[in-house]
Design a protein around this motif. Structure first.
Motif, short mmCIF file in Angstrom:
data_model
loop_
_atom_site.label_atom_id
_atom_site.label_comp_id
_atom_site.label_asym_id
_atom_site.label_seq_id
_atom_site.Cartn_x
_atom_site.Cartn_y
_atom_site.Cartn_z
N SER A 54 -6.33 0.39 1.36
CA SER A 54 -6.39 1.71 0.72
C SER A 54 -7.83 2.06 0.37
CB SER A 54 -5.48 1.79 -0.51
OG SER A 54 -5.78 0.79 -1.43
N LYS B 1 4.83 2.15 -5.24
CA LYS B 1 4.29 0.79 -5.23
C LYS B 1 4.55 0.07 -6.54
CE LYS B 1 0.06 1.68 -4.68
NZ LYS B 1 0.42 3.01 -5.17
N ARG C 86 -2.24 -2.51 -3.81
CA ARG C 86 -3.43 -1.96 -3.17
C ARG C 86 -4.38 -3.09 -2.76
NH1 ARG C 86 -3.13 3.31 -2.92
NH2 ARG C 86 -2.61 4.63 -4.69
N ALA D 197 4.09 6.90 -4.26
CA ALA D 197 4.91 6.32 -3.17
C ALA D 197 5.89 5.27 -3.69
CB ALA D 197 4.01 5.70 -2.10
N GLU E 270 0.83 -1.21 0.00
CA GLU E 270 0.00 0.00 0.00
C GLU E 270 0.86 1.26 0.00
OE1 GLU E 270 -3.09 0.14 -0.38
OE2 GLU E 270 -4.08 -1.63 0.46
N GLY E 271 0.25 2.34 -0.37
CA GLY E 271 0.91 3.64 -0.36
C GLY E 271 0.10 4.59 -1.22
N GLN F 47 -2.37 8.44 4.07
CA GLN F 47 -1.30 7.62 4.65
C GLN F 47 -1.60 7.28 6.10
OE1 GLN F 47 2.82 8.56 2.48
NE2 GLN F 47 2.29 10.08 3.99
N LEU G 12 5.77 -0.46 8.05
CA LEU G 12 5.78 0.91 7.53
C LEU G 12 7.19 1.22 7.04
CD1 LEU G 12 3.73 3.27 7.36
CD2 LEU G 12 4.63 4.07 9.55
N ILE H 4 3.28 -0.80 3.94
CA ILE H 4 2.86 0.57 3.61
C ILE H 4 4.10 1.41 3.30
CG2 ILE H 4 1.68 2.65 4.41
CD1 ILE H 4 0.14 0.86 6.41
N LEU H 5 4.13 1.96 2.09
CA LEU H 5 5.20 2.88 1.69
C LEU H 5 4.73 4.29 2.02
CD1 LEU H 5 6.14 1.37 -1.79
CD2 LEU H 5 7.08 0.81 0.45
N LYS H 6 5.47 4.96 2.92
CA LYS H 6 5.03 6.28 3.41
C LYS H 6 5.97 7.38 2.94
CE LYS H 6 3.38 8.69 7.49
NZ LYS H 6 3.09 8.64 8.92
N ALA I 283 9.23 5.72 2.07
CA ALA I 283 9.21 5.64 0.60
C ALA I 283 10.15 6.64 -0.07
CB ALA I 283 7.79 5.83 0.09
#
Length: 194
Positions: free
Chosen positions: A89, A13, A85, A11, A6-7, A153, A169, A121-123, A172
């Protein structure tokens, strides 16, 4: 084993999924939301390009998720699946407009309660997000602005916590190969890959 990456938009993905595909395509089924099925492709085009209401958007995402679940995820639950995703998301984006518990119930209905077993999760930080968005044309979601995306996010993390789904987490803004190393490490811990 069903893992979701996710992101928010930009980000990274898609970049990470492509790297994973190069290494694991024989062992893992890769899917995406929205637009993995033929039906989903039509939905994706409407969501990102047409002027529709938030409620219509929500139901289109749910319809895409239900179709992917029925045609791809359910028949392959005994295999390894990585999704670009997922329900996380789906809930995170919609939380800005709708009640969390209602969204969970709608998504449980759409997915028969099948949620990812792990979420990566890419933040992004605000500066990196601003720069990356400035380098591309914006779809309907990205046009909602930086603050909206930053909230999403936080919503992703909140959704994982409230649904009690384990998550990792990752920053990113780090180099692509460093992120890829971390993702592969956690995937190898969760999935028995030959």
């Amino acid at each position: 084993m069903y893992i979701a990456i996710e992101g928010i938009d930009t980000a990274g993905k898609s970049t990470q999924i492509e790297l994973l595909k190069q290494e694991y395509e024989k062992n893992i089924i890769f899917i995406k939301e929205p637009g993995f099925t033929k039906f989903g492709e039509k939905i994706r085009n409407i969501i990102f390009n047409d002027n529709i209401s938030k409620k219509t958007e929500l139901f289109l995402f749910l319809a895409d998720r239900a179709e992917t679940l029925e045609t791809v995820i359910k028949p392959n639950l005994n295999k390894k699946i990585i999704s670009d995703r997922s329900v996380i998301s789906g809930i995170a984006y919609a939380m800005e407009f709708f009640d969390f518990n209602m969204l969970v119930n709608l998504n449980k209905f759409a997915t028969d309660g099948i949620f990812p077993e792990l979420v990566i999760i890419l933040k992004l930080d605000k500066e990196t997000l601003s720069f990356r968005l400035s380098q591309k044309n914006h779809d309907n979601i990205e046009k909602r602005g930086i603050e909206y995306l930053l909230n999403i996010q936080d919503n992703m993390v909140e959704a994982c916590n409230r649904l009690e789904i384990p998550y990792l987490l990752l920053d990113a803004s780090k180099p692509v190969d460093e992120i890829n190393f971390r993702i592969k490490k956690v995937i190898s811990e969760y999935m028995d890959i030959d």
